[in-house]
Design a protein around this motif. Structure first.
Motif, PDB file in Angstrom:
ATOM      1  N   VAL A  70       0.695  -1.179  -0.106  1.00 17.66           N
ATOM      2  CA  VAL A  70       0.173   0.066  -0.055  1.00 17.66           C
ATOM      3  C   VAL A  70       0.849   1.365  -0.124  1.00 17.66           C
ATOM      4  O   VAL A  70       0.537   2.272  -0.712  1.00 17.66           O
ATOM      5  CB  VAL A  70      -0.803  -0.044   1.073  1.00 17.66           C
ATOM      6  N   HIS A  71       1.937   1.305   0.708  1.00 15.48           N
ATOM      7  CA  HIS A  71       2.694   2.271   0.768  1.00 15.48           C
ATOM      8  C   HIS A  71       3.320   2.617  -0.307  1.00 15.48           C
ATOM      9  O   HIS A  71       3.523   3.820  -0.979  1.00 15.48           O
ATOM     10  CB  HIS A  71       3.725   2.250   2.185  1.00 15.48           C
ATOM     11  N   PHE A  72       3.866   1.585  -0.857  1.00 10.94           N
ATOM     12  CA  PHE A  72       4.754   1.530  -2.470  1.00 10.94           C
ATOM     13  C   PHE A  72       3.977   2.177  -3.554  1.00 10.94           C
ATOM     14  O   PHE A  72       4.238   2.973  -4.057  1.00 10.94           O
ATOM     15  CB  PHE A  72       5.261   0.377  -2.793  1.00 10.94           C
ATOM     16  N   PHE A  73       2.621   1.500  -3.643  1.00 16.51           N
ATOM     17  CA  PHE A  73       1.693   1.736  -4.684  1.00 16.51           C
ATOM     18  C   PHE A  73       1.344   3.252  -4.448  1.00 16.51           C
ATOM     19  O   PHE A  73       0.966   3.971  -5.293  1.00 16.51           O
ATOM     20  CB  PHE A  73       0.939   0.872  -4.816  1.00 16.51           C
ATOM     21  N   GLY A  74       1.016   3.504  -3.119  1.00 19.06           N
ATOM     22  CA  GLY A  74       0.385   5.116  -2.881  1.00 19.06           C
ATOM     23  C   GLY A  74       1.490   5.920  -3.189  1.00 19.06           C
ATOM     24  O   GLY A  74       1.303   7.242  -3.653  1.00 19.06           O
ATOM     25  N   ALA A  97      -4.089   0.912  -7.126  1.00 17.69           N
ATOM     26  CA  ALA A  97      -3.104   0.984  -6.128  1.00 17.69           C
ATOM     27  C   ALA A  97      -3.357   0.076  -5.076  1.00 17.69           C
ATOM     28  O   ALA A  97      -2.640  -0.958  -4.593  1.00 17.69           O
ATOM     29  CB  ALA A  97      -2.676   2.347  -5.501  1.00 17.69           C
ATOM     30  N   LEU A  98      -4.701   0.109  -4.527  1.00 18.43           N
ATOM     31  CA  LEU A  98      -5.286  -0.935  -3.366  1.00 18.43           C
ATOM     32  C   LEU A  98      -5.364  -2.196  -3.935  1.00 18.43           C
ATOM     33  O   LEU A  98      -5.056  -2.983  -3.241  1.00 18.43           O
ATOM     34  CB  LEU A  98      -6.602   0.010  -3.147  1.00 18.43           C
ATOM     35  N   ALA A  99      -5.696  -2.318  -5.166  1.00 12.15           N
ATOM     36  CA  ALA A  99      -6.022  -3.835  -5.483  1.00 12.15           C
ATOM     37  C   ALA A  99      -4.503  -4.547  -5.699  1.00 12.15           C
ATOM     38  O   ALA A  99      -4.484  -5.378  -5.398  1.00 12.15           O
ATOM     39  CB  ALA A  99      -6.822  -3.673  -6.904  1.00 12.15           C
ATOM     40  N   LEU A 100      -3.738  -3.858  -6.140  1.00 17.85           N
ATOM     41  CA  LEU A 100      -2.282  -4.184  -6.457  1.00 17.85           C
ATOM     42  C   LEU A 100      -1.587  -4.500  -5.123  1.00 17.85           C
ATOM     43  O   LEU A 100      -0.965  -5.736  -5.061  1.00 17.85           O
ATOM     44  CB  LEU A 100      -1.255  -3.293  -7.089  1.00 17.85           C
ATOM     45  N   ALA A 101      -1.984  -3.881  -4.097  1.00 18.77           N
ATOM     46  CA  ALA A 101      -1.373  -4.062  -2.854  1.00 18.77           C
ATOM     47  C   ALA A 101      -1.921  -5.182  -2.265  1.00 18.77           C
ATOM     48  O   ALA A 101      -1.215  -6.139  -1.461  1.00 18.77           O
ATOM     49  CB  ALA A 101      -1.858  -2.963  -1.985  1.00 18.77           C
TER      50      ALA A 101
END
Length: 113
Positions: A70-74, A97-101
């Motif tokens: 989450v932090h990375f994609f955020g 981003a949330l889905a990827l996390a």
């Protein structure tokens, strides 16, 4: 000054990014302390590693990998907001981003069990 609604998806993405960063910052000293046991007290490290076979620890690892993802994609979302022109697809980017996390942490979790 206009304040954004606190239920807006992008505000929630902002909040999740800040909370995940704080949780990771709190975790890192503990992680480094455990790693230091390899040099100072190998028997204690072995006991801690045996403890990681606990299902609750596996679930906590899922949470940790989720927070990291989450932090990375955020962070990537924030970079896109700063460097790319604004578009109406920002909600989609936040959801992606949330889905990827979830995908990254879920894959880790399934391999860990």
């Amino acid at each position: 000054m206009i304040r954004p609604a606190r239920t807006h998806p992008l505000w929630l993405a902002y909040l999740l990014h800040r909370v995940s960063g704080l949780a990771l910052a709190l975790f890192l000293p503990l992680h480094f302390w455990v790693l230091s046991k390899a040099l100072t007290a190998p028997d204690e490290l072995d006991a801690m590693l045996a403890f990681t076979d606990n299902p609750a620890v596996k679930l906590a690892e899922f949470g940790l990998v989720f927070l990291l993802a989450v932090h990375f994609f955020g962070g990537l979302r924030l970079l896109a907001m700063e460097w790319l022109p604004w578009s109406q697809g920002q909600k989609t980017a936040a959801a992606a981003a949330l889905a990827l996390a979830f995908f990254v942490s879920g894959t880790f979790f399934l391999k860990a069990i």
